[in-house]
Scaffold this motif. Structure first.
Motif, PDB file in Angstrom:
ATOM      1  N   TRP A   4     -15.381  22.948   9.336  1.00  0.00           N
ATOM      2  CA  TRP A   4     -16.352  23.949  10.034  1.00  0.00           C
ATOM      3  C   TRP A   4     -16.456  23.635  11.539  1.00  0.00           C
ATOM      4  N   THR A   5     -16.067  22.509  11.960  1.00  0.00           N
ATOM      5  CA  THR A   5     -15.921  22.235  13.487  1.00  0.00           C
ATOM      6  C   THR A   5     -14.592  22.619  13.842  1.00  0.00           C
ATOM      7  N   GLU A   6     -13.417  22.246  13.100  1.00  0.00           N
ATOM      8  CA  GLU A   6     -12.301  22.607  13.344  1.00  0.00           C
ATOM      9  C   GLU A   6     -12.324  24.181  13.525  1.00  0.00           C
ATOM     10  N   PHE A   7     -12.702  25.191  12.921  1.00  0.00           N
ATOM     11  CA  PHE A   7     -12.936  26.454  13.056  1.00  0.00           C
ATOM     12  C   PHE A   7     -13.458  26.782  14.209  1.00  0.00           C
ATOM     13  N   GLN A   8     -14.647  26.146  14.444  1.00  0.00           N
ATOM     14  CA  GLN A   8     -15.425  26.470  15.818  1.00  0.00           C
ATOM     15  C   GLN A   8     -14.769  26.277  17.188  1.00  0.00           C
ATOM     16  N   VAL A   9     -13.880  25.180  17.134  1.00  0.00           N
ATOM     17  CA  VAL A   9     -13.071  24.948  18.122  1.00  0.00           C
ATOM     18  C   VAL A   9     -12.126  25.814  18.401  1.00  0.00           C
ATOM     19  N   PHE A  10     -11.398  26.211  17.347  1.00  0.00           N
ATOM     20  CA  PHE A  10     -10.032  27.038  17.198  1.00  0.00           C
ATOM     21  C   PHE A  10     -10.731  28.514  17.802  1.00  0.00           C
ATOM     22  N   VAL A  11     -11.838  28.980  17.277  1.00  0.00           N
ATOM     23  CA  VAL A  11     -12.237  30.271  17.767  1.00  0.00           C
ATOM     24  C   VAL A  11     -12.695  30.068  19.111  1.00  0.00           C
ATOM     25  N   LYS A  12     -13.335  29.096  19.551  1.00  0.00           N
ATOM     26  CA  LYS A  12     -13.350  29.057  20.977  1.00  0.00           C
ATOM     27  C   LYS A  12     -12.198  28.927  22.145  1.00  0.00           C
ATOM     28  N   ILE A  13     -11.324  28.272  21.439  1.00  0.00           N
ATOM     29  CA  ILE A  13     -10.014  28.159  22.386  1.00  0.00           C
ATOM     30  C   ILE A  13      -9.324  29.336  22.097  1.00  0.00           C
ATOM     31  N   ALA A  14      -9.459  30.299  21.425  1.00  0.00           N
ATOM     32  CA  ALA A  14      -8.898  31.597  21.207  1.00  0.00           C
ATOM     33  C   ALA A  14      -9.543  32.761  22.199  1.00  0.00           C
ATOM     34  N   GLU A  15     -10.830  32.371  22.219  1.00  0.00           N
ATOM     35  CA  GLU A  15     -11.612  33.314  22.935  1.00  0.00           C
ATOM     36  C   GLU A  15     -11.391  32.949  24.672  1.00  0.00           C
ATOM     37  N   ALA A  22     -12.774  25.861  26.684  1.00  0.00           N
ATOM     38  CA  ALA A  22     -13.453  25.660  25.573  1.00  0.00           C
ATOM     39  C   ALA A  22     -14.285  24.479  25.410  1.00  0.00           C
ATOM     40  N   ALA A  23     -13.469  23.357  25.926  1.00  0.00           N
ATOM     41  CA  ALA A  23     -14.416  22.109  25.968  1.00  0.00           C
ATOM     42  C   ALA A  23     -15.572  22.125  26.506  1.00  0.00           C
ATOM     43  N   GLU A  24     -15.622  22.789  27.922  1.00  0.00           N
ATOM     44  CA  GLU A  24     -16.899  22.949  28.706  1.00  0.00           C
ATOM     45  C   GLU A  24     -18.056  23.751  27.939  1.00  0.00           C
ATOM     46  N   VAL A  25     -17.709  24.662  27.162  1.00  0.00           N
ATOM     47  CA  VAL A  25     -18.363  25.538  26.473  1.00  0.00           C
ATOM     48  C   VAL A  25     -19.126  24.802  25.296  1.00  0.00           C
ATOM     49  N   LEU A  26     -18.384  24.133  24.568  1.00  0.00           N
ATOM     50  CA  LEU A  26     -18.950  23.254  23.379  1.00  0.00           C
ATOM     51  C   LEU A  26     -19.100  21.868  23.697  1.00  0.00           C
ATOM     52  N   ASN A  27     -19.211  21.662  25.062  1.00  0.00           N
ATOM     53  CA  ASN A  27     -19.730  20.315  25.744  1.00  0.00           C
ATOM     54  C   ASN A  27     -19.260  19.242  24.982  1.00  0.00           C
ATOM     55  N   SER A  28     -17.854  19.360  25.038  1.00  0.00           N
ATOM     56  CA  SER A  28     -16.835  18.235  24.399  1.00  0.00           C
ATOM     57  C   SER A  28     -15.985  17.970  25.632  1.00  0.00           C
ATOM     58  N   SER A  29     -14.841  17.096  25.074  1.00  0.00           N
ATOM     59  CA  SER A  29     -13.832  16.627  25.978  1.00  0.00           C
ATOM     60  C   SER A  29     -12.510  17.585  25.697  1.00  0.00           C
ATOM     61  N   THR A  30     -11.603  17.709  26.530  1.00  0.00           N
ATOM     62  CA  THR A  30     -10.457  18.322  26.549  1.00  0.00           C
ATOM     63  C   THR A  30      -9.691  17.809  25.325  1.00  0.00           C
ATOM     64  N   SER A  31      -9.448  16.446  25.364  1.00  0.00           N
ATOM     65  CA  SER A  31      -8.862  15.627  24.258  1.00  0.00           C
ATOM     66  C   SER A  31      -9.542  15.812  23.091  1.00  0.00           C
ATOM     67  N   GLY A  32     -10.897  15.724  22.786  1.00  0.00           N
ATOM     68  CA  GLY A  32     -11.489  15.886  21.606  1.00  0.00           C
ATOM     69  C   GLY A  32     -10.917  17.479  21.007  1.00  0.00           C
ATOM     70  N   VAL A  33     -11.150  18.525  21.801  1.00  0.00           N
ATOM     71  CA  VAL A  33     -10.955  19.729  21.348  1.00  0.00           C
ATOM     72  C   VAL A  33      -9.520  20.008  20.900  1.00  0.00           C
ATOM     73  N   SER A  34      -8.620  19.265  21.582  1.00  0.00           N
ATOM     74  CA  SER A  34      -7.044  19.258  21.449  1.00  0.00           C
ATOM     75  C   SER A  34      -6.737  18.614  20.099  1.00  0.00           C
ATOM     76  N   ARG A  35      -7.603  17.536  19.673  1.00  0.00           N
ATOM     77  CA  ARG A  35      -7.077  16.872  18.568  1.00  0.00           C
ATOM     78  C   ARG A  35      -7.889  17.536  17.386  1.00  0.00           C
ATOM     79  N   GLN A  36      -8.981  18.356  17.541  1.00  0.00           N
ATOM     80  CA  GLN A  36      -9.563  19.009  16.516  1.00  0.00           C
ATOM     81  C   GLN A  36      -8.486  20.209  16.088  1.00  0.00           C
ATOM     82  N   LEU A  37      -7.892  21.012  17.144  1.00  0.00           N
ATOM     83  CA  LEU A  37      -6.831  21.981  16.933  1.00  0.00           C
ATOM     84  C   LEU A  37      -5.822  21.356  16.227  1.00  0.00           C
ATOM     85  N   THR A  38      -5.155  20.394  16.723  1.00  0.00           N
ATOM     86  CA  THR A  38      -4.135  19.577  15.974  1.00  0.00           C
ATOM     87  C   THR A  38      -4.221  19.324  14.481  1.00  0.00           C
TER      88      THR A  38
END
Length: 304
Positions: A4-15, A22-38
């Motif tokens: 579920w989190t992976e989908f949330q991250v992917f949608v936010k990156i796409a938007e 996307a990391a700023e909106v999700l209150n996460s780190s850029t490396s964490g967002v990249s890792r979830q997309l991978t």
């Protein structure tokens, strides 16, 4: 990492078209967002987003997944909202697309009353005289003056019909005379709207009679408010929807011209993405706007 989190991250990156944003909106780190997309791409076995040093772009597989994942997340959010509706006031941000004229004349007054009823909801007005792609631009809904949408994934709800009228200032008509027949327009100055369909062809009907007049504007503009201002200063005759002209007509700043002839009428619709669950914020505003139009009798005034 859960799916579920992976989908949330992917949608936010796409938007956002940016991992950093996307990391700023999700209150996460850029490396964490990249890792979830991978992780998501590895699990699905496909590349969803092309990365470069300058920009991100969706692959064909990413485009397909984005639409489905966005709707899935929206449906889940809607289900949660419906469960909590009885004990919580609706919140969130509603993005509404509309022309500048509609925004000024009708959307802002409606939003004032809507937010008085739902003060915890925010409204973002995206104003443009060209039609935005509703899905690509992340709009919850848009107000459109056309009968159908080319995109079959868009649902429309009719809210009013409006005439298109010719009008001019009393000063202009005193100087140049009042046209008695559509053909008389060829000897007048016209102020035309360049974004209208067939903007330089005016098709008039009266009973069984019809007349098509090919016109050329002395002034050509892409905004209804500019056109009305030009007409008020006596620069020519305008052809505009009644909802744009109504206040000037009521105040006597403009006068109807050839009112016994009809131009093709326009249908005003609310357009929104089709989903099994329409987000609560969207449903609330659609119902509110439909009721606002009915209560004010706009269609009766605009088709008179």
């Amino acid at each position: 990492m859960d799916r579920w989190t992976e989908f949330q991250v992917f949608v936010k990156i796409a938007e956002e078209r940016s991992m950093t944003r996307a990391a700023e909106v999700l209150n996460s780190s850029t490396s964490g967002v990249s890792r979830q997309l991978t992780n998501l791409e590895s699990r699905l076995g496909v590349r969803l987003i092309q990365r470069s040093t300058r920009q991100l772009s969706l692959t064909d597989e990413g485009e397909r997944l984005y639409g489905q994942a966005r709707d899935l997340l929206s449906t889940w959010e809607e289900a949660e909202a419906n469960v909590s509706l009885g004990s919580h006031a609706p919140t969130g941000r509603l993005r509404v697309g509309a022309s500048l004229s509609f925004s000024l004349l009708h959307l802002i007054p409606a939003v004032r009353h809507f937010r008085a009823r739902y003060p915890q909801m925010a409204v973002e007005i995206v104003s443009s005289n060209r039609y935005y792609d509703i899905i690509e631009n992340g709009l919850d809904l848009a107000i459109r003056l056309r009968r159908v949408e080319a995109d079959s994934s868009i649902t429309i709800r009719r809210i009013a019909e409006t005439r298109r009228l010719l009008a001019a200032s009393p000063d202009y008509l005193e100087r140049r005379g009042v046209p008695q027949h559509p053909d008389d327009l060829l000897s007048h100055d016209l102020i035309l709207y360049s974004l209208a369909d067939n903007w330089n062809d005016l098709l008039f009907t009266k009973g069984a009679d019809s007349v098509k007049v090919a016109v050329d504007g002395g002034l050509i503009m892409n905004d209804g408010q500019l056109i009305c201002e030009a007409a008020r200063t006596g620069l020519g005759i305008v052809a505009q929807p009644t909802y744009i002209l109504q206040a000037d007509l009521d105040a006597g700043r403009l006068v109807r011209v050839l009112d016994d002839w009809d131009l093709p009428r326009l249908t005003m619709n609310i357009a929104y993405p089709s989903k099994y669950f329409v987000p609560l914020r969207t449903r609330l505003f659609i119902d509110f706007l439909v009721e606002d139009f009915r209560r004010n009798g706009f269609e009766e005034r605009w088709t008179a």
